[in-house]
Design an enzyme around this catalytic site. Structure first.
Site, PDB file in Angstrom:
ATOM      1  N   GLY A  62       0.834  -1.205   0.000  1.00 41.11           N
ATOM      2  CA  GLY A  62       0.000   0.000   0.000  1.00 41.11           C
ATOM      3  C   GLY A  62       0.862   1.245   0.000  1.00 41.11           C
ATOM      4  O   GLY A  62       1.959   1.266  -0.559  1.00 41.11           O
ATOM      5  N   SER A  63       0.363   2.269   0.671  1.00 38.11           N
ATOM      6  CA  SER A  63       1.010   3.587   0.573  1.00 38.11           C
ATOM      7  C   SER A  63       2.391   3.649   1.222  1.00 38.11           C
ATOM      8  O   SER A  63       3.122   4.614   1.000  1.00 38.11           O
ATOM      9  CB  SER A  63       0.114   4.653   1.201  1.00 38.11           C
ATOM     10  OG  SER A  63      -1.098   4.703   0.489  1.00 38.11           O
ATOM     11  N   THR A  64       2.754   2.651   2.051  1.00 34.14           N
ATOM     12  CA  THR A  64       4.110   2.708   2.611  1.00 34.14           C
ATOM     13  C   THR A  64       5.134   2.628   1.488  1.00 34.14           C
ATOM     14  O   THR A  64       6.252   3.098   1.629  1.00 34.14           O
ATOM     15  CB  THR A  64       4.372   1.551   3.607  1.00 34.14           C
ATOM     16  OG1 THR A  64       4.116   0.310   2.947  1.00 34.14           O
ATOM     17  CG2 THR A  64       3.492   1.666   4.838  1.00 34.14           C
ATOM     18  N   PHE A  65       4.714   2.077   0.345  1.00 34.82           N
ATOM     19  CA  PHE A  65       5.632   1.952  -0.791  1.00 34.82           C
ATOM     20  C   PHE A  65       5.918   3.304  -1.434  1.00 34.82           C
ATOM     21  O   PHE A  65       6.877   3.468  -2.188  1.00 34.82           O
ATOM     22  CB  PHE A  65       5.052   0.976  -1.819  1.00 34.82           C
ATOM     23  CG  PHE A  65       6.037   0.588  -2.889  1.00 34.82           C
ATOM     24  CD1 PHE A  65       7.056  -0.325  -2.627  1.00 34.82           C
ATOM     25  CD2 PHE A  65       5.971   1.151  -4.155  1.00 34.82           C
ATOM     26  CE1 PHE A  65       7.972  -0.681  -3.598  1.00 34.82           C
ATOM     27  CE2 PHE A  65       6.880   0.801  -5.147  1.00 34.82           C
ATOM     28  CZ  PHE A  65       7.885  -0.121  -4.862  1.00 34.82           C
ATOM     29  N   LYS A  66       5.063   4.302  -1.134  1.00 33.35           N
ATOM     30  CA  LYS A  66       5.276   5.634  -1.714  1.00 33.35           C
ATOM     31  C   LYS A  66       6.634   6.188  -1.307  1.00 33.35           C
ATOM     32  O   LYS A  66       7.202   7.043  -1.990  1.00 33.35           O
ATOM     33  CB  LYS A  66       4.164   6.588  -1.279  1.00 33.35           C
ATOM     34  CG  LYS A  66       2.849   6.310  -2.008  1.00 33.35           C
ATOM     35  CD  LYS A  66       1.724   7.152  -1.447  1.00 33.35           C
ATOM     36  CE  LYS A  66       0.400   6.751  -2.093  1.00 33.35           C
ATOM     37  NZ  LYS A  66      -0.748   7.229  -1.308  1.00 33.35           N
TER      38      LYS A  66
END
Lengths: 487, 448
Positions: A220-224
């Site tokens: 999810g957004s932690t990959f941003k």
């Protein structure tokens, strides 16, 4: 009739030749392989006559130990005990009469038995003095208070917590839920062991699975954070204004990317990179990913350890991102969806690498083996992968991630008196199911540095990006606070 | 004739020394002392077998000198292994030691041996009651299927329980059916060998001569389908085909028999889940390690750990193998006595089988020849099926290892079997008339 009887005799002879050959095969040709098979409990019988070394944390705090069996008529001299119950099972593994060994009990078996080449000098003296060689003591990197805090903070929610020392890669805490109690498999009662085993393997929640290292989730957004790192390395700066439409019309497909719950990123159409990360704007990062292209995105992720076998000392799953993807897939990968798969251990490494100024240290949990006389037999260190991202980029990422915790989606990770950096995630994984809640982050002061990754399965809420931060961030906060001494 | 009995005597003494020696070694290994009952054990065993030996001297002086010592050795070693497994299992709750029961069965087995030698003074008397044997065999086979008497254990329905006694009647049925087949074939072999009808590629004899044989074939199918006992079914059918071949000398019977066997096997495979599991486990035991393959894998581990020389009596862990004292006793021997030990055991079996075939060759009449062949091939097939199953040569089917496995029915039947072989081999000297002595019930209490 006698002619037929003689023919029968020939057939009998041939059949008995086959019968004589079969044990020859099993007892000579295949004997070594089978006799040393880890499922052959006879091998263990010999092992159980050795006082297997304990597994300890700092200050000789025992998490696994061997004691003399008190069962009457027990042919096995020593029985393995796990005084802390289920708390350390995801690292120690179990040592079972029926089902063999796993994790640290397996990987460091020869040290624990005192049979590793490094322990040979010791063995010769023991031979000369006719002393029974006790096994070596395995010292783990885990921090007692942090491990307890991680277990307590995760509570009864399915998921995992990993905490690393960013400067060394030492695992400070690693927990998973549901857990199992290794004592249930280490007794000398095969029927009881088998009963417990049946229950554990038939449990749909998989209590034997170490989710922290062995399970793969969409990040999810932690990959941003990884996408942002790629952007920074490819010429974008923190303060560059980037488009932040409410709907990102992904090229080559009719499927659009929107923000969680269709909300707006605000800012009137553009945001700085810092702002986009702070509020976790999907459209900005999807567009960034498409602009960078799938190869650059994957190359950035690989700097953090994606697409390579984990350097962790115990079995761990390999996190992955496809190297070549079409444009729609790249847009989704940039926000941690589609085919990106990570273990919590990998995401903790991402946080730790940023915390360590861009120098990646491979995670390790066993730090040394000590002989029963107290001398160090062997030291282990985390593998040093060097400066995988420029220090400047790591510094920028840290500043941006501080904003996330200061006033963005990660406010629940704030700890008074400490500068905490982090990133939340709410990862969709199946239609109609709640998304996984994520948090990765780090903090530190002086000599004490800690990076954390938390995942709570289906701990988020469909339609709200903030929920990842609401569920996972407080867990990370408690773990970091416990390590930093805040209680 | 005297020399034959003297050979037997020396071999018996050797067998006794080996058995009693093993008994003492197991005691030493387990308790660090010579077991207190050693002398009594040795004396009882010696009394039993020397008693049987004396009966042979008296009533069948020309009988084969190898069979009784072979049985004594296998039985003696099996008894020690059963006792040794008792030691290992003693710690378990509610464990009932098996050795005392097996000792009792040994006494009764030798009593059966003696009784057969005394009662049947000429094997040709059996020929007279051939249809009674058929009836007896069929009834015995069907007993386990009966609702009240029958018991299904481990997926096969071959047990009968009456009050405190239980047994596998198939063991006795085996002998009764062999007697019938031998008698029937001895009389009809010419008729069966003369083909009159052509059916496809096969020439068949007149149907009416063929009917009783079809009945025997049906009986073996019955065992397969209703008692789910692959091992016994294979045994019956194998003996049936071999006898048919020996009697008629026609390979077409063997070919037809193999065809029927393959057909039956394919049907059984498709019909029964447990047959499929057996085959799958045989092909890849490690894939089924956690459930159906566990026993077989443990047996292989045991044999591998035993290696060439073995771990020594009471030094291994054959108790890790489920059913070590019955189906898997061969693997237990592999672990403790090694390749040398099990090879020696197999050679003893081979020697006994070859003596049996020699008896068949030398028998003066067709009935005697066929009876000897039938008995000895059923014995050999049983060894092949269980040893082959345990060593993964063929799919595993639960059946006892003659004279060695724990189990009363098997022991009694096999003593009766070698007694009949001894009797056939004694042809030439008319047996003196004598009143058959009943087995002395006092002996039973001595051993317990």
């Amino acid at each position: 009739m006698n002619r037929q009887i003689r023919r029968v005799a020939v057939v009998v002879l041939v059949a008995f030749m086959a019968l004589l050959a079969a044990p020859l095969y099993w007892q000579v040709l295949a004997a070594d392989r089978l006799a040393n098979d880890s499922r052959n409990t006879r091998v263990l019988i010999k092992e159980y006559s050795i006082e297997r070394g304990p597994i300890v944390l700092a200050n000789n705090f025992e998490v696994a130990r061997s004691v003399r069996s008190t069962r009457r008529g027990d042919p096995l001299e020593f029985v393995r005990e796990y005084p802390q119950g289920p708390r350390y099972g995801m690292v120690t593994g179990f040592y079972s009469l029926v089902f063999g060994r796993t994790l640290a009990e397996q990987e460091f078996n020869s040290f624990l038995l005192g049979r590793a080449p490094e322990q040979f000098g010791q063995n010769v003296t023991d031979l000369l003095t006719a002393r029974e060689t006790p096994g070596g003591t395995l010292v783990l990197t885990l921090d007692r208070a942090t491990q307890a805090a991680a277990e307590g903070a995760l509570g009864g929610r399915k998921g995992a917590v990993v905490a690393l020392d960013p400067r060394t890669g030492a695992v400070l805490a690693m927990t998973t839920f549901p857990r199992y109690n290794p004592n249930q498999l280490s007794s000398h009662n095969p029927e009881e062991i088998r009963r417990n085993w049946e229950r554990l393997i038939n449990d749909e929640d998989g209590p034997l699975l170490n989710r922290a290292a062995g399970a793969l989730y969409p990040p999810g957004s932690t990959f941003k954070v990884v996408t942002a790192a790629a952007a920074l390395e490819n010429g974008t700066s923190m303060s560059d204004e980037l488009p932040s439409p409410d709907v990102y019309d992904v090229p080559q497909t009719s499927a659009d990317i929107r923000n969680f719950g269709g909300s707006s990123c605000g800012g009137g159409g553009t945001l700085t990179l810092t702002e986009a990360l702070r509020i976790s704007c999907n459209t900005t990062f999807a567009a960034l990913g498409v602009e960078l292209g799938s190869e650059k995105l994957a190359a950035e992720a690989e700097k953090f350890g994606f697409n390579q076998p984990s350097p962790y000392q115990l079995p761990a799953a390999t996190s992955s991102i496809p190297e070549e993807q079409d444009v729609p897939a790249t847009a989704q990968s940039a926000i941690g969806q589609r085919d990106v798969r990570v273990s919590p251990l990998q995401m903790a490494t991402v946080a730790a690498t940023i915390a360590n100024g861009g120098r990646r240290m491979g995670p390790f949990v066993a730090q040394r083996v000590v002989s029963d006389k107290g001398s160090v037999v062997k030291r282990f260190e985390g593998e040093d992968f060097g400066q995988v991202i420029p220090e400047q980029v790591a510094g920028d990422l840290r500043d941006m991630m501080r904003q996330v915790v200061e006033s963005g989606t990660g406010v629940n990770a704030r700890i008074p008196g400490l500068e905490v950096a982090g990133k939340t995630g709410t990862a969709q994984h199946a239609q109609g199911r709640n998304p996984h809640a994520w948090f990765i982050g780090f903090t530190g002061s002086g000599d004490r540095q800690i990076a954390v990754a938390v995942v709570v399965e289906e701990g988020g809420d469909v339609g709200s990006e903030i929920t990842g931060g609401r569920t996972a961030a407080p867990i990370a906060r408690d773990v970091m606070r416990a390590y930093m001494g805040g209680g | 004739m005297e020399s034959r009995r003297n050979v037997e005597l020396s071999l018996l003494l050797l067998a006794l020394i080996l058995s009693v020696g093993a008994y003492v070694i197991v005691g030493l290994a387990a308790d660090n002392e010579v077991p207190s009952g050693s002398a009594g054990y040795g004396a009882t065993l010696a009394g039993l077998f020397l008693g049987a030996h004396m009966v042979l001297r008296w009533k069948a002086p020309q009988a084969d000198p190898i069979l009784l010592p072979g049985a004594a050795l296998l039985n003696g070693l099996g008894l020690v292994m059963v006792r040794r497994l008792d030691y290992a299992e003693a710690a378990k709750e509610n464990y009932r030691p098996e050795a005392p029961a097996q000792a009792l069965w040994t006494v009764l087995g030798v009593a059966v041996f003696v009784a057969v030698i005394l009662v049947i003074r000429d094997h040709r008397v059996l020929d007279r009651y051939r249809y009674s044997w058929l009836l007896l065999g069929v009834v015995l086979l069907m007993l386990p299927v009966l609702p009240v008497l029958g018991r299904e254990i481990n997926g096969a329905r071959l047990w009968v329980r009456i009050g405190p006694f239980s047994g596998q009647p198939a063991e006795a049925a085996k002998i009764a059916l062999v007697v019938f087949l031998a008698a029937y074939l001895a009389e009809r072999k010419e008729l069966l060998a003369t083909a009159t009808y052509r059916a496809g590629p096969f020439l068949l004899p007149e149907i009416k001569y063929f009917m009783p044989l079809l009945l025997a074939w049906a009986a073996s199918l019955f065992v397969l389908f209703f008692e789910k006992d692959l091992g016994s079914s294979l045994l019956f059918f194998g003996v049936f085909v071999i006898l048919l071949y020996v009697a008629t000398g026609r390979f077409s019977y063997v070919a037809a028999g193999l065809g029927l066997f393959v057909t039956g096997a394919v049907i059984a495979y498709n019909l029964f889940g447990h047959v499929q599991t057996r085959v799958a486990t045989w092909l890849d035991v490690w894939a089924y390690y956690d459930d159906r393959g566990f026993q077989l894998a443990q047996g292989l581990f045991a044999m591998a750990t035993g290696g060439i020389l073995g771990q020594g009596w009471n030094q291994g862990r054959p108790d890790f193998i489920p059913f070590a004292s019955t189906d898997f006793i061969f693997a237990a021997f592999g672990e403790e006595l090694g390749l040398l030990g099990v090879t020696a055991m197999l050679l003893v079996y081979l020697l006994m089988v070859f003596r049996g075939l020699r008896i068949a060759l030398a028998a003066p009449d067709d009935f005697g020849k066929l009876l000897a062949v039938g008995l000895v091939t059923s014995f050999a097939l049983q060894v092949f099926v269980i040893v082959g199953g345990v060593t993964r040569l063929i799919p595993l089917t639960g059946i006892t290892l003659p004279f060695v496995s724990f189990g009363g029915s098997s022991l009694l039947a096999n003593y009766a079997l070698i007694a009949l072989l001894c009797r056939i081999s004694d042809e030439g000297t008319p047996a003196p008339a004598g009143r058959p002595a009943p087995a002395d019930p006092g002996e039973v209490t001595v051993v317990r």
